[in-house]
Design a protein around this motif. Sequence first.
Motif, PDB file in Angstrom:
ATOM      1  N   CYS A 122      10.761  25.862  27.906  1.00  0.00           N
ATOM      2  CA  CYS A 122      10.083  26.668  26.888  1.00  0.00           C
ATOM      3  C   CYS A 122      11.002  26.726  25.674  1.00  0.00           C
ATOM      4  CB  CYS A 122       9.765  28.076  27.425  1.00  0.00           C
ATOM      5  SG  CYS A 122      11.216  29.097  27.761  1.00  0.00           S
ATOM      6  N   ASP A 123      10.633  27.478  24.666  1.00  0.00           N
ATOM      7  CA  ASP A 123      11.471  27.632  23.477  1.00  0.00           C
ATOM      8  C   ASP A 123      12.797  28.259  23.894  1.00  0.00           C
ATOM      9  OD1 ASP A 123      12.527  27.981  20.945  1.00  0.00           O
ATOM     10  OD2 ASP A 123      11.265  29.704  20.479  1.00  0.00           O
ATOM     11  N   THR A 124      13.869  27.484  23.837  1.00  0.00           N
ATOM     12  CA  THR A 124      15.173  27.901  24.356  1.00  0.00           C
ATOM     13  C   THR A 124      16.263  27.534  23.369  1.00  0.00           C
ATOM     14  OG1 THR A 124      14.404  27.500  26.627  1.00  0.00           O
ATOM     15  CG2 THR A 124      16.778  27.700  26.302  1.00  0.00           C
ATOM     16  N   ARG A 125      17.182  28.454  23.136  1.00  0.00           N
ATOM     17  CA  ARG A 125      18.290  28.235  22.210  1.00  0.00           C
ATOM     18  C   ARG A 125      19.601  28.583  22.898  1.00  0.00           C
ATOM     19  NH1 ARG A 125      15.235  29.972  16.635  1.00  0.00           N
ATOM     20  NH2 ARG A 125      13.146  29.581  17.454  1.00  0.00           N
ATOM     21  N   LEU A 126      20.682  28.020  22.393  1.00  0.00           N
ATOM     22  CA  LEU A 126      22.019  28.229  22.942  1.00  0.00           C
ATOM     23  C   LEU A 126      22.920  28.760  21.843  1.00  0.00           C
ATOM     24  CD1 LEU A 126      24.245  27.813  25.155  1.00  0.00           C
ATOM     25  CD2 LEU A 126      24.537  25.502  24.214  1.00  0.00           C
ATOM     26  N   TYR A 127      23.579  29.894  22.123  1.00  0.00           N
ATOM     27  CA  TYR A 127      24.545  30.464  21.190  1.00  0.00           C
ATOM     28  C   TYR A 127      25.931  30.362  21.815  1.00  0.00           C
ATOM     29  CZ  TYR A 127      20.200  32.589  19.506  1.00  0.00           C
ATOM     30  OH  TYR A 127      18.918  32.784  19.067  1.00  0.00           O
ATOM     31  N   VAL A 201      24.890  42.537  19.334  1.00  0.00           N
ATOM     32  CA  VAL A 201      25.771  41.367  19.414  1.00  0.00           C
ATOM     33  C   VAL A 201      27.165  41.784  19.855  1.00  0.00           C
ATOM     34  CG1 VAL A 201      26.872  39.538  18.071  1.00  0.00           C
ATOM     35  CG2 VAL A 201      24.446  40.036  17.739  1.00  0.00           C
ATOM     36  N   ASP A 202      27.660  42.911  19.321  1.00  0.00           N
ATOM     37  CA  ASP A 202      28.975  43.395  19.747  1.00  0.00           C
ATOM     38  C   ASP A 202      28.991  43.692  21.249  1.00  0.00           C
ATOM     39  OD1 ASP A 202      30.187  43.191  17.289  1.00  0.00           O
ATOM     40  OD2 ASP A 202      29.855  45.288  16.715  1.00  0.00           O
ATOM     41  N   ARG A 203      27.910  44.244  21.751  1.00  0.00           N
ATOM     42  CA  ARG A 203      27.838  44.545  23.176  1.00  0.00           C
ATOM     43  C   ARG A 203      27.901  43.262  24.012  1.00  0.00           C
ATOM     44  NH1 ARG A 203      23.381  48.760  25.315  1.00  0.00           N
ATOM     45  NH2 ARG A 203      24.575  50.011  23.811  1.00  0.00           N
ATOM     46  N   CYS A 204      27.429  42.178  23.445  1.00  0.00           N
ATOM     47  CA  CYS A 204      27.362  40.910  24.179  1.00  0.00           C
ATOM     48  C   CYS A 204      28.622  40.058  24.037  1.00  0.00           C
ATOM     49  CB  CYS A 204      26.149  40.095  23.722  1.00  0.00           C
ATOM     50  SG  CYS A 204      24.551  40.833  24.144  1.00  0.00           S
ATOM     51  N   ARG A 205      29.580  40.520  23.250  1.00  0.00           N
ATOM     52  CA  ARG A 205      30.768  39.686  23.030  1.00  0.00           C
ATOM     53  C   ARG A 205      31.486  39.355  24.331  1.00  0.00           C
ATOM     54  NH1 ARG A 205      32.338  38.851  17.824  1.00  0.00           N
ATOM     55  NH2 ARG A 205      31.157  40.061  16.265  1.00  0.00           N
ATOM     56  N   ILE A 206      31.411  40.209  25.308  1.00  0.00           N
ATOM     57  CA  ILE A 206      32.088  39.967  26.579  1.00  0.00           C
ATOM     58  C   ILE A 206      31.577  38.693  27.247  1.00  0.00           C
ATOM     59  CG2 ILE A 206      30.441  41.404  27.853  1.00  0.00           C
ATOM     60  CD1 ILE A 206      32.741  42.235  29.657  1.00  0.00           C
ATOM     61  N   TYR A 207      30.337  38.328  26.988  1.00  0.00           N
ATOM     62  CA  TYR A 207      29.757  37.159  27.637  1.00  0.00           C
ATOM     63  C   TYR A 207      30.244  35.849  27.030  1.00  0.00           C
ATOM     64  CZ  TYR A 207      26.505  40.900  28.923  1.00  0.00           C
ATOM     65  OH  TYR A 207      25.952  42.086  29.353  1.00  0.00           O
ATOM     66  N   PHE A 208      30.923  35.926  25.896  1.00  0.00           N
ATOM     67  CA  PHE A 208      31.417  34.721  25.239  1.00  0.00           C
ATOM     68  C   PHE A 208      32.877  34.430  25.592  1.00  0.00           C
ATOM     69  CE2 PHE A 208      27.821  36.023  22.668  1.00  0.00           C
ATOM     70  CZ  PHE A 208      27.193  34.821  22.361  1.00  0.00           C
ATOM     71  N   ARG A 209      33.493  35.283  26.379  1.00  0.00           N
ATOM     72  CA  ARG A 209      34.898  35.070  26.728  1.00  0.00           C
ATOM     73  C   ARG A 209      35.044  33.861  27.650  1.00  0.00           C
ATOM     74  NH1 ARG A 209      36.431  41.386  28.205  1.00  0.00           N
ATOM     75  NH2 ARG A 209      36.190  42.230  26.074  1.00  0.00           N
ATOM     76  N   SER A 210      36.195  33.243  27.588  1.00  0.00           N
ATOM     77  CA  SER A 210      36.546  32.137  28.488  1.00  0.00           C
ATOM     78  C   SER A 210      35.499  31.031  28.486  1.00  0.00           C
ATOM     79  CB  SER A 210      36.757  32.658  29.923  1.00  0.00           C
ATOM     80  OG  SER A 210      37.753  33.654  29.957  1.00  0.00           O
ATOM     81  N   GLY A 211      35.056  30.671  27.293  1.00  0.00           N
ATOM     82  CA  GLY A 211      34.111  29.574  27.180  1.00  0.00           C
ATOM     83  C   GLY A 211      32.681  29.931  27.496  1.00  0.00           C
ATOM     84  N   GLY A 212      32.358  31.207  27.529  1.00  0.00           N
ATOM     85  CA  GLY A 212      30.999  31.620  27.823  1.00  0.00           C
ATOM     86  C   GLY A 212      30.065  31.405  26.652  1.00  0.00           C
ATOM     87  N   ALA A 213      28.791  31.655  26.891  1.00  0.00           N
ATOM     88  CA  ALA A 213      27.765  31.481  25.867  1.00  0.00           C
ATOM     89  C   ALA A 213      26.547  32.278  26.297  1.00  0.00           C
ATOM     90  CB  ALA A 213      27.427  30.004  25.680  1.00  0.00           C
ATOM     91  N   MET A 214      25.541  32.306  25.423  1.00  0.00           N
ATOM     92  CA  MET A 214      24.290  33.007  25.716  1.00  0.00           C
ATOM     93  C   MET A 214      23.118  32.060  25.518  1.00  0.00           C
ATOM     94  SD  MET A 214      24.814  36.243  26.598  1.00  0.00           S
ATOM     95  CE  MET A 214      23.444  37.324  26.117  1.00  0.00           C
ATOM     96  N   ILE A 215      22.176  32.137  26.448  1.00  0.00           N
ATOM     97  CA  ILE A 215      20.915  31.416  26.354  1.00  0.00           C
ATOM     98  C   ILE A 215      19.864  32.388  25.831  1.00  0.00           C
ATOM     99  CG2 ILE A 215      19.067  30.343  27.700  1.00  0.00           C
ATOM    100  CD1 ILE A 215      21.443  28.527  27.368  1.00  0.00           C
ATOM    101  N   ASP A 216      19.006  31.886  24.946  1.00  0.00           N
ATOM    102  CA  ASP A 216      17.924  32.670  24.342  1.00  0.00           C
ATOM    103  C   ASP A 216      16.615  31.972  24.682  1.00  0.00           C
ATOM    104  OD1 ASP A 216      16.023  33.799  22.656  1.00  0.00           O
ATOM    105  OD2 ASP A 216      17.007  33.173  20.795  1.00  0.00           O
ATOM    106  N   GLN A 217      15.776  32.623  25.496  1.00  0.00           N
ATOM    107  CA  GLN A 217      14.495  32.056  25.917  1.00  0.00           C
ATOM    108  C   GLN A 217      13.345  32.971  25.526  1.00  0.00           C
ATOM    109  OE1 GLN A 217      14.882  31.409  30.272  1.00  0.00           O
ATOM    110  NE2 GLN A 217      14.234  29.316  29.839  1.00  0.00           N
TER     111      GLN A 217
END
Length: 355
Positions: A122-127, A201-217
Amino acid sequence: MSAQQRQVAILFPADPSRGLETDLHQSRHAETAAALGAAGVEVIGAPYADQFAEDVQARLLNSDGVLVWFNPVEAGRDRRVLNGLLRDVASKGVFVSTHPDVIDRIGTKEVLYRTRHMGWGCDTRLYTTPDAMHSDLPASLRGGSRVLKQIRGQSGEGVWQVTLADQARSPSYALPGDAIVRVRHAKRGSPEEIMPLAAFVDRCRIYFRSGGAMIDQAFQPRITEGMIRCYLVGDRVEGFGEQLVNMLYPAPSGSSSDQAPLPGPRLYYPPNRGDLQGLKDRLENQWVSELCAATGLTQSQLPLLWDADFLYGPKDASGEDTYVLCEINVSSVHPFPPSALGPLVQGVVNRLSGA
Protein backbone atom coordinates in the motif's frame (compact mmCIF):
# COMPACT_ATOMS: atom_id res chain seq x y z
CA MET A 1 25.71 -39.18 5.20
CA SER A 2 22.00 -39.73 5.97
CA ALA A 3 19.81 -37.45 8.04
CA GLN A 4 19.69 -40.21 10.68
CA GLN A 5 23.36 -39.47 11.41
CA ARG A 6 22.92 -35.70 11.61
CA GLN A 7 22.43 -33.48 14.64
CA VAL A 8 20.36 -30.32 14.94
CA ALA A 9 20.37 -27.88 17.85
CA ILE A 10 17.28 -25.97 18.95
CA LEU A 11 18.31 -22.59 20.35
CA PHE A 12 15.80 -21.04 22.75
CA PRO A 13 15.90 -18.69 25.77
CA ALA A 14 17.57 -20.14 28.83
CA ASP A 15 15.65 -20.22 32.08
CA PRO A 16 17.50 -17.67 34.27
CA SER A 17 17.46 -20.10 37.20
CA ARG A 18 18.80 -23.08 35.23
CA GLY A 19 21.05 -21.55 32.60
CA LEU A 20 22.67 -24.12 30.33
CA GLU A 21 20.80 -26.88 32.17
CA THR A 22 17.43 -25.63 30.89
CA ASP A 23 15.70 -28.73 29.56
CA LEU A 24 14.61 -28.59 25.93
CA HIS A 25 12.13 -31.38 26.55
CA GLN A 26 10.40 -29.31 29.22
CA SER A 27 10.15 -26.29 26.94
CA ARG A 28 7.50 -25.31 24.41
CA HIS A 29 9.73 -26.81 21.72
CA ALA A 30 9.47 -30.35 23.09
CA GLU A 31 6.97 -31.45 20.44
CA THR A 32 9.18 -30.16 17.64
CA ALA A 33 12.20 -31.94 19.13
CA ALA A 34 10.23 -35.18 19.42
CA ALA A 35 9.02 -34.97 15.81
CA LEU A 36 12.55 -34.41 14.57
CA GLY A 37 13.77 -37.32 16.67
CA ALA A 38 11.08 -39.56 15.19
CA ALA A 39 12.39 -38.63 11.73
CA GLY A 40 15.86 -39.84 12.70
CA VAL A 41 17.42 -36.47 13.48
CA GLU A 42 19.41 -36.21 16.71
CA VAL A 43 18.26 -33.09 18.56
CA ILE A 44 20.11 -31.22 21.30
CA GLY A 45 19.06 -28.20 23.31
CA ALA A 46 20.98 -24.92 23.14
CA PRO A 47 19.44 -22.74 25.88
CA TYR A 48 20.76 -19.27 25.23
CA ALA A 49 21.66 -16.13 27.14
CA ASP A 50 24.49 -13.78 26.25
CA GLN A 51 26.55 -14.86 29.26
CA PHE A 52 26.59 -18.43 27.91
CA ALA A 53 27.49 -17.46 24.36
CA GLU A 54 30.84 -19.29 24.21
CA ASP A 55 29.35 -22.52 25.58
CA VAL A 56 26.41 -22.36 23.20
CA GLN A 57 28.73 -21.66 20.29
CA ALA A 58 30.67 -24.85 21.09
CA ARG A 59 27.43 -26.85 21.05
CA LEU A 60 26.42 -25.39 17.71
CA LEU A 61 29.79 -26.07 16.10
CA ASN A 62 29.30 -29.75 16.97
CA SER A 63 25.93 -29.76 15.20
CA ASP A 64 24.98 -29.75 11.54
CA GLY A 65 22.30 -27.10 11.94
CA VAL A 66 20.47 -24.88 14.39
CA LEU A 67 16.84 -23.83 14.56
CA VAL A 68 16.67 -20.48 16.34
CA TRP A 69 13.68 -19.56 18.50
CA PHE A 70 14.87 -16.42 20.25
CA ASN A 71 12.89 -13.21 20.30
CA PRO A 72 15.21 -10.42 19.11
CA VAL A 73 13.87 -7.58 21.27
CA GLU A 74 11.98 -9.19 24.14
CA ALA A 75 12.59 -7.90 27.66
CA GLY A 76 14.75 -5.03 26.43
CA ARG A 77 17.52 -7.20 25.02
CA ASP A 78 19.02 -7.15 21.55
CA ARG A 79 20.67 -9.76 19.34
CA ARG A 80 24.10 -8.29 18.74
CA VAL A 81 26.00 -11.04 20.57
CA LEU A 82 23.74 -13.82 19.29
CA ASN A 83 23.89 -12.56 15.71
CA GLY A 84 27.67 -12.55 15.77
CA LEU A 85 27.67 -16.10 17.12
CA LEU A 86 25.23 -17.33 14.47
CA ARG A 87 27.13 -15.67 11.63
CA ASP A 88 30.33 -17.32 12.86
CA VAL A 89 28.92 -20.85 13.06
CA ALA A 90 27.20 -20.41 9.67
CA SER A 91 30.55 -19.44 8.14
CA LYS A 92 31.90 -22.77 9.41
CA GLY A 93 29.25 -24.82 7.63
CA VAL A 94 26.41 -25.05 10.19
CA PHE A 95 23.06 -24.23 8.61
CA VAL A 96 21.21 -21.56 10.59
CA SER A 97 17.49 -20.90 10.40
CA THR A 98 16.82 -18.08 10.61
CA HIS A 99 20.18 -16.54 9.64
CA PRO A 100 20.67 -12.97 10.94
CA ASP A 101 21.22 -11.67 7.41
CA VAL A 102 17.82 -13.01 6.40
CA ILE A 103 16.25 -11.36 9.45
CA ASP A 104 17.79 -8.06 8.39
CA ARG A 105 16.28 -8.38 4.91
CA ILE A 106 12.75 -9.58 5.62
CA GLY A 107 12.31 -9.69 9.40
CA THR A 108 12.12 -5.98 10.10
CA LYS A 109 9.34 -3.63 9.06
CA GLU A 110 11.62 -2.10 6.46
CA VAL A 111 10.41 -4.95 4.25
CA LEU A 112 7.08 -3.09 4.01
CA TYR A 113 8.87 -0.30 2.19
CA ARG A 114 11.01 -2.56 0.04
CA THR A 115 7.93 -4.45 -1.19
CA ARG A 116 5.47 -1.55 -1.33
CA HIS A 117 4.93 -1.99 -5.07
CA MET A 118 3.93 -5.65 -4.74
CA GLY A 119 0.33 -6.84 -4.70
CA TRP A 120 0.39 -6.92 -0.90
CA GLY A 121 1.67 -3.34 -0.63
CA CYS A 122 0.00 0.00 0.00
CA ASP A 123 1.12 3.63 0.15
CA THR A 124 4.25 3.24 2.28
CA ARG A 125 7.09 5.63 3.12
CA LEU A 126 10.38 5.27 4.99
CA TYR A 127 11.84 7.93 7.28
CA THR A 128 15.47 7.43 8.21
CA THR A 129 15.78 10.59 10.32
CA PRO A 130 13.44 12.60 12.57
CA ASP A 131 13.93 15.62 10.31
CA ALA A 132 12.76 13.66 7.27
CA MET A 133 9.72 12.49 9.20
CA HIS A 134 8.86 16.04 10.27
CA SER A 135 9.29 17.30 6.73
CA ASP A 136 7.46 14.59 4.79
CA LEU A 137 4.76 13.24 7.11
CA PRO A 138 2.34 16.17 6.55
CA ALA A 139 2.09 15.34 2.84
CA SER A 140 1.10 11.74 3.56
CA LEU A 141 -1.40 12.85 6.23
CA ARG A 142 -3.32 14.85 3.63
CA GLY A 143 -4.56 11.53 2.26
CA GLY A 144 -5.96 10.35 5.58
CA SER A 145 -4.94 8.56 8.74
CA ARG A 146 -1.51 6.89 8.81
CA VAL A 147 0.20 4.20 10.87
CA LEU A 148 3.80 4.86 11.92
CA LYS A 149 5.94 1.86 12.94
CA GLN A 150 9.48 1.57 14.20
CA ILE A 151 11.34 -0.89 11.98
CA ARG A 152 12.24 -3.17 14.92
CA GLY A 153 9.64 -3.84 17.56
CA GLN A 154 6.96 -6.19 18.80
CA SER A 155 3.52 -6.28 20.39
CA GLY A 156 2.60 -2.81 19.18
CA GLU A 157 5.59 -1.08 20.78
CA GLY A 158 6.50 1.93 18.67
CA VAL A 159 3.36 1.72 16.51
CA TRP A 160 1.22 4.87 16.26
CA GLN A 161 -1.89 5.98 14.44
CA VAL A 162 -1.55 9.60 13.31
CA THR A 163 -4.28 11.81 11.87
CA LEU A 164 -4.46 15.51 11.10
CA ALA A 165 -6.48 17.20 13.82
CA ASP A 166 -8.24 19.38 11.23
CA GLN A 167 -9.51 16.95 8.59
CA ALA A 168 -11.96 19.44 7.11
CA ARG A 169 -9.25 21.12 5.03
CA SER A 170 -9.07 20.27 1.34
CA PRO A 171 -6.11 18.16 0.10
CA SER A 172 -4.66 21.26 -1.51
CA TYR A 173 -4.66 23.20 1.75
CA ALA A 174 -1.15 24.39 2.62
CA LEU A 175 -0.44 22.94 6.03
CA PRO A 176 0.99 25.31 8.62
CA GLY A 177 4.62 24.95 9.54
CA ASP A 178 3.72 22.77 12.50
CA ALA A 179 0.46 20.93 11.93
CA ILE A 180 -1.61 19.71 14.86
CA VAL A 181 -2.09 15.94 14.89
CA ARG A 182 -4.10 13.33 16.76
CA VAL A 183 -1.92 10.39 17.82
CA ARG A 184 -2.59 7.10 19.57
CA HIS A 185 -0.14 4.40 20.53
CA ALA A 186 -1.04 0.82 19.59
CA LYS A 187 -0.84 -0.51 23.15
CA ARG A 188 -4.36 -1.27 24.36
CA GLY A 189 -5.79 1.49 26.52
CA SER A 190 -3.51 4.19 25.15
CA PRO A 191 -5.41 7.48 25.00
CA GLU A 192 -5.64 9.65 21.93
CA GLU A 193 -3.55 12.79 22.29
CA ILE A 194 -3.57 16.05 20.37
CA MET A 195 -0.21 17.76 19.90
CA PRO A 196 1.94 19.67 17.43
CA LEU A 197 3.62 17.48 14.87
CA ALA A 198 7.03 18.55 16.18
CA ALA A 199 6.15 17.21 19.64
CA PHE A 200 5.15 13.86 18.16
CA VAL A 201 8.38 13.67 16.15
CA ASP A 202 10.36 14.38 19.33
CA ARG A 203 8.55 11.52 21.04
CA CYS A 204 9.60 9.23 18.21
CA ARG A 205 13.29 10.14 18.24
CA ILE A 206 14.05 7.07 20.34
CA TYR A 207 13.08 4.86 17.41
CA PHE A 208 15.82 6.34 15.24
CA ARG A 209 18.67 5.39 17.57
CA SER A 210 21.27 2.83 16.50
CA GLY A 211 20.30 2.89 12.86
CA GLY A 212 16.57 2.77 13.44
CA ALA A 213 13.89 4.25 11.22
CA MET A 214 10.12 4.65 10.92
CA ILE A 215 7.72 3.18 8.39
CA ASP A 216 4.67 5.24 7.40
CA GLN A 217 1.72 3.25 5.99
CA ALA A 218 -1.85 4.09 5.09
CA PHE A 219 -4.26 3.10 7.89
CA GLN A 220 -6.43 0.11 6.95
CA PRO A 221 -10.04 0.71 8.09
CA ARG A 222 -10.87 -3.02 7.92
CA ILE A 223 -8.59 -3.68 10.89
CA THR A 224 -11.77 -4.40 12.85
CA GLU A 225 -12.26 -7.55 10.73
CA GLY A 226 -9.10 -9.15 12.08
CA MET A 227 -5.71 -10.28 10.85
CA ILE A 228 -4.71 -13.34 8.85
CA ARG A 229 -1.35 -14.96 9.60
CA CYS A 230 0.09 -17.25 6.94
CA TYR A 231 2.63 -19.80 8.19
CA LEU A 232 5.21 -20.87 5.63
CA VAL A 233 7.87 -23.55 5.53
CA GLY A 234 10.30 -22.28 2.93
CA ASP A 235 8.12 -21.15 0.03
CA ARG A 236 4.96 -23.14 0.88
CA VAL A 237 2.00 -22.09 3.03
CA GLU A 238 1.44 -24.81 5.65
CA GLY A 239 -1.26 -23.25 7.80
CA PHE A 240 -3.14 -20.14 8.83
CA GLY A 241 -3.90 -18.20 11.97
CA GLU A 242 -6.77 -15.77 12.39
CA GLN A 243 -7.21 -13.28 15.20
CA LEU A 244 -9.37 -10.30 16.04
CA VAL A 245 -6.58 -7.90 16.95
CA ASN A 246 -6.98 -4.90 19.23
CA MET A 247 -4.04 -2.74 18.19
CA LEU A 248 -5.50 0.58 17.05
CA TYR A 249 -8.96 -0.97 17.17
CA PRO A 250 -11.32 1.88 18.01
CA ALA A 251 -13.25 1.92 21.29
CA PRO A 252 -17.05 2.06 21.07
CA SER A 253 -18.39 5.50 20.23
CA GLY A 254 -18.47 7.72 23.31
CA SER A 255 -16.22 5.37 25.33
CA SER A 256 -12.71 5.98 26.61
CA SER A 257 -9.77 4.34 24.84
CA ASP A 258 -9.35 1.76 27.61
CA GLN A 259 -12.74 0.35 26.61
CA ALA A 260 -11.34 -0.91 23.30
CA PRO A 261 -12.08 -4.63 22.94
CA LEU A 262 -9.61 -7.25 24.04
CA PRO A 263 -7.89 -9.25 21.30
CA GLY A 264 -9.58 -12.50 20.44
CA PRO A 265 -7.75 -15.85 20.57
CA ARG A 266 -5.66 -16.80 17.57
CA LEU A 267 -7.41 -19.68 15.86
CA TYR A 268 -5.39 -22.09 13.72
CA TYR A 269 -6.38 -23.67 10.43
CA PRO A 270 -4.75 -26.10 7.98
CA PRO A 271 -3.51 -24.86 4.61
CA ASN A 272 -6.65 -26.06 2.79
CA ARG A 273 -9.00 -23.53 4.44
CA GLY A 274 -11.32 -22.74 1.55
CA ASP A 275 -11.77 -18.97 1.76
CA LEU A 276 -8.01 -18.36 1.97
CA GLN A 277 -6.94 -20.34 -1.08
CA GLY A 278 -6.65 -17.17 -3.15
CA LEU A 279 -4.24 -15.70 -0.62
CA LYS A 280 -2.30 -18.98 -0.45
CA ASP A 281 -2.04 -19.13 -4.23
CA ARG A 282 -0.78 -15.55 -4.48
CA LEU A 283 1.84 -16.15 -1.81
CA GLU A 284 3.17 -19.39 -3.24
CA ASN A 285 3.01 -18.54 -6.93
CA GLN A 286 3.78 -14.83 -6.98
CA TRP A 287 4.50 -12.94 -3.80
CA VAL A 288 7.23 -15.15 -2.30
CA SER A 289 9.32 -15.00 -5.48
CA GLU A 290 8.71 -11.23 -5.71
CA LEU A 291 9.77 -10.86 -2.07
CA CYS A 292 13.01 -12.70 -2.79
CA ALA A 293 13.68 -10.51 -5.83
CA ALA A 294 12.99 -7.32 -3.86
CA THR A 295 15.27 -8.30 -0.97
CA GLY A 296 18.07 -10.14 -2.79
CA LEU A 297 17.33 -13.56 -1.31
CA THR A 298 17.17 -16.90 -3.04
CA GLN A 299 14.24 -19.15 -2.14
CA SER A 300 16.71 -21.62 -0.57
CA GLN A 301 17.64 -18.89 1.94
CA LEU A 302 14.07 -18.50 3.20
CA PRO A 303 13.54 -19.54 6.82
CA LEU A 304 12.42 -23.09 7.50
CA LEU A 305 9.51 -21.57 9.42
CA TRP A 306 8.19 -18.02 9.10
CA ASP A 307 4.93 -16.15 8.90
CA ALA A 308 3.40 -13.17 7.14
CA ASP A 309 0.63 -11.11 8.76
CA PHE A 310 -2.06 -9.55 6.58
CA LEU A 311 -4.79 -7.02 7.20
CA TYR A 312 -7.79 -6.86 4.91
CA GLY A 313 -7.43 -4.16 2.27
CA PRO A 314 -10.27 -2.60 0.29
CA LYS A 315 -12.46 -4.92 -1.74
CA ASP A 316 -11.48 -5.05 -5.41
CA ALA A 317 -13.76 -4.20 -8.34
CA SER A 318 -15.28 -7.69 -8.30
CA GLY A 319 -15.96 -7.57 -4.57
CA GLU A 320 -13.08 -9.90 -3.62
CA ASP A 321 -10.85 -9.33 -0.61
CA THR A 322 -7.43 -7.77 -1.01
CA TYR A 323 -4.68 -8.13 1.57
CA VAL A 324 -2.11 -5.66 2.92
CA LEU A 325 1.10 -6.93 4.50
CA CYS A 326 1.40 -5.84 8.14
CA GLU A 327 4.70 -7.54 9.02
CA ILE A 328 6.82 -10.65 8.53
CA ASN A 329 8.02 -12.72 11.51
CA VAL A 330 11.08 -14.91 11.02
CA SER A 331 12.98 -15.13 14.28
CA SER A 332 10.69 -16.64 16.92
CA VAL A 333 7.63 -18.14 15.23
CA HIS A 334 5.78 -20.07 17.93
CA PRO A 335 3.17 -21.37 18.41
CA PHE A 336 2.23 -22.51 14.92
CA PRO A 337 -0.52 -24.68 13.43
CA PRO A 338 -0.16 -28.45 13.88
CA SER A 339 -0.31 -28.77 10.11
CA ALA A 340 3.09 -27.04 9.82
CA LEU A 341 5.03 -29.46 12.03
CA GLY A 342 5.40 -32.28 9.49
CA PRO A 343 6.55 -29.95 6.69
CA LEU A 344 8.97 -28.26 9.11
CA VAL A 345 10.52 -31.62 10.01
CA GLN A 346 10.75 -32.58 6.34
CA GLY A 347 12.34 -29.22 5.60
CA VAL A 348 15.03 -29.90 8.21
CA VAL A 349 15.66 -33.38 6.82
CA ASN A 350 15.93 -31.96 3.30
CA ARG A 351 18.35 -29.28 4.44
CA LEU A 352 20.51 -31.87 6.19
CA SER A 353 20.60 -34.10 3.14
CA GLY A 354 21.32 -31.21 0.78
CA ALA A 355 18.02 -31.60 -1.06
